[in-house]
Design a protein around this motif. Sequence first.
Motif, short mmCIF file in Angstrom:
data_model
loop_
_atom_site.label_atom_id
_atom_site.label_comp_id
_atom_site.label_asym_id
_atom_site.label_seq_id
_atom_site.Cartn_x
_atom_site.Cartn_y
_atom_site.Cartn_z
N PHE A 95 -9.43 9.23 41.43
CA PHE A 95 -9.13 10.58 40.96
C PHE A 95 -9.78 11.62 41.88
CE2 PHE A 95 -9.21 13.51 36.97
CZ PHE A 95 -8.09 14.17 37.42
N VAL A 145 -3.88 6.90 38.28
CA VAL A 145 -5.18 6.39 38.71
C VAL A 145 -5.91 5.73 37.53
CG1 VAL A 145 -5.44 8.10 40.54
CG2 VAL A 145 -6.32 8.62 38.26
N MET A 192 -1.96 11.42 40.42
CA MET A 192 -3.11 11.50 39.51
C MET A 192 -2.80 10.85 38.15
SD MET A 192 -4.57 15.35 40.19
CE MET A 192 -4.94 15.90 41.85
N SER A 250 0.38 14.81 45.10
CA SER A 250 -0.98 14.47 44.68
C SER A 250 -1.12 14.53 43.16
CB SER A 250 -2.00 15.40 45.35
OG SER A 250 -1.76 16.76 44.99
N VAL A 251 -0.50 15.53 42.52
CA VAL A 251 -0.57 15.64 41.06
C VAL A 251 0.17 14.47 40.40
CG1 VAL A 251 0.14 17.03 39.05
CG2 VAL A 251 -0.87 18.14 41.04
N LEU A 304 -7.92 11.89 45.19
CA LEU A 304 -6.67 12.64 45.05
C LEU A 304 -6.92 14.13 44.90
CD1 LEU A 304 -4.50 10.30 42.79
CD2 LEU A 304 -4.06 10.95 45.16
N ARG A 305 -8.02 14.49 44.25
CA ARG A 305 -8.36 15.91 44.15
C ARG A 305 -8.75 16.47 45.53
NH1 ARG A 305 -7.42 19.59 40.33
NH2 ARG A 305 -9.51 20.46 40.48
N PHE A 335 0.88 14.82 33.84
CA PHE A 335 0.80 14.91 35.30
C PHE A 335 2.19 14.82 35.94
CE2 PHE A 335 -3.68 13.53 34.66
CZ PHE A 335 -4.31 14.48 35.44
N THR A 345 -11.40 19.85 45.08
CA THR A 345 -10.24 20.56 45.63
C THR A 345 -10.66 21.77 46.46
OG1 THR A 345 -8.81 19.85 43.81
CG2 THR A 345 -8.14 21.82 45.00
N ASN A 365 -5.54 16.97 47.19
CA ASN A 365 -4.93 18.14 46.60
C ASN A 365 -5.44 19.42 47.25
OD1 ASN A 365 -5.04 20.12 43.77
ND2 ASN A 365 -3.13 19.12 44.33
#
Length: 413
Positions: A102, A96, A93, A89-90, A105-106, A167, A55, A109
Amino acid sequence: MNIQKRNFIIIWFANFLVAGTMTMIMPFLSLYIETFGDHSDAYVQKWAGLIFGATFITALIMSPIWGRIADKYGFKPILLINGFGIATSVFLMGFVHSVEAFFLLRLLNGVVTGFIPTSLAFISSQTAREEAGKRLGTLQMGSVTGTLFGPVLGGLMADAFGFKYTFIITSFSVVIAAIIVLFGIKEQVKVKTEKKVQYSRRTILSGLLHHRLMLNIMVVTALIQIGNFSIQPLLSLYVANLTDAKDVAFLAGLTFSAAGVGNLLFARRWGKLGDEIGYEKVLGALLLLSFIFIIPQAFVTSIWQLMICRLLFGISMGGMIPITTALVRREAPIDIQGEVMGYNTSFRFLGNIIGPMFGGIVSGFIGISSVFVLTGVLFLLGFGFLYYAKKKPVQDFEDFLSSQERRSHIERS
């Protein structure tokens, strides 16, 4: 209630929700990775580090870009893009089934993770220079409060509902924050400066790296995060060496939170003092205090001594972000404040990346205690840089940028 006060209250509450949400998943990050398959401890630890840092990498790149867009179109659209982007995005998560998904997506994010820095820039742009420190210090209390409660709530929800629904719940809390901003915030139009100079990205970045005070602000901003993150991954191990108690994780959480409590109690006071006597003086004092309070942490013999030292360290650290932001507010031309603060945010994320690596390398070679000592030396160096900058003639940052832009134009011609 006037517009500025209403905007401030809304942003404070939104920061509380977003900061709490972004820290909710930290307690069970490794545990969530373990659900993807039968993996070794080394595999989980490696990916936990990569996923945690992902991130910050994309956020470091995107912060100045969002800032430049905000200067052109306003801060509110960026807050909404970041808010709904974080929520999306969260939310994803929770669905996944592999570390690679994961990780991606981070990274996503991080692209939209600038909600809190953008809100600081927004409130700063709407605040008079003479009270920027106090206002930004008060605003920081919202994000710090969320950071303190986020991990606790995240852990409780994960135990009660499972990872997937945690999440989902956290993503909806960010949606609430974004909706509040959408309908509650009214952005006031900036009053443009008389000097209608269009600064290129190259000129702004070069100016930041060559202007003595602004460069110092950026360096200190990175040092703040290095100081926070260098010991964070190692704190539970350090606590375990100080106590025979079984609830090490709980005690490590309390120890980590002690710095947050100190931060929460004094952020506004340091900002107000900076408004009254000068930001450089307060920043210099805070760097020295941080050095004084972090060194004893290397020599404590009990958990309670460490908690007290962490509390005092948090008190000194609490004023640095509002003070550095207020300095940027004071120095940067209003037309490019968003972009300049974006670079300031990038240095914060750079510190987030360097901190854990620095702490891990140092502790691996010469022990965890030495991390506190060497981090203290970094704060002392920061004070030295600031002292050097104050001794030199004052450089007006806007004039400095204008001369850089003219020189660049001549070179291109």
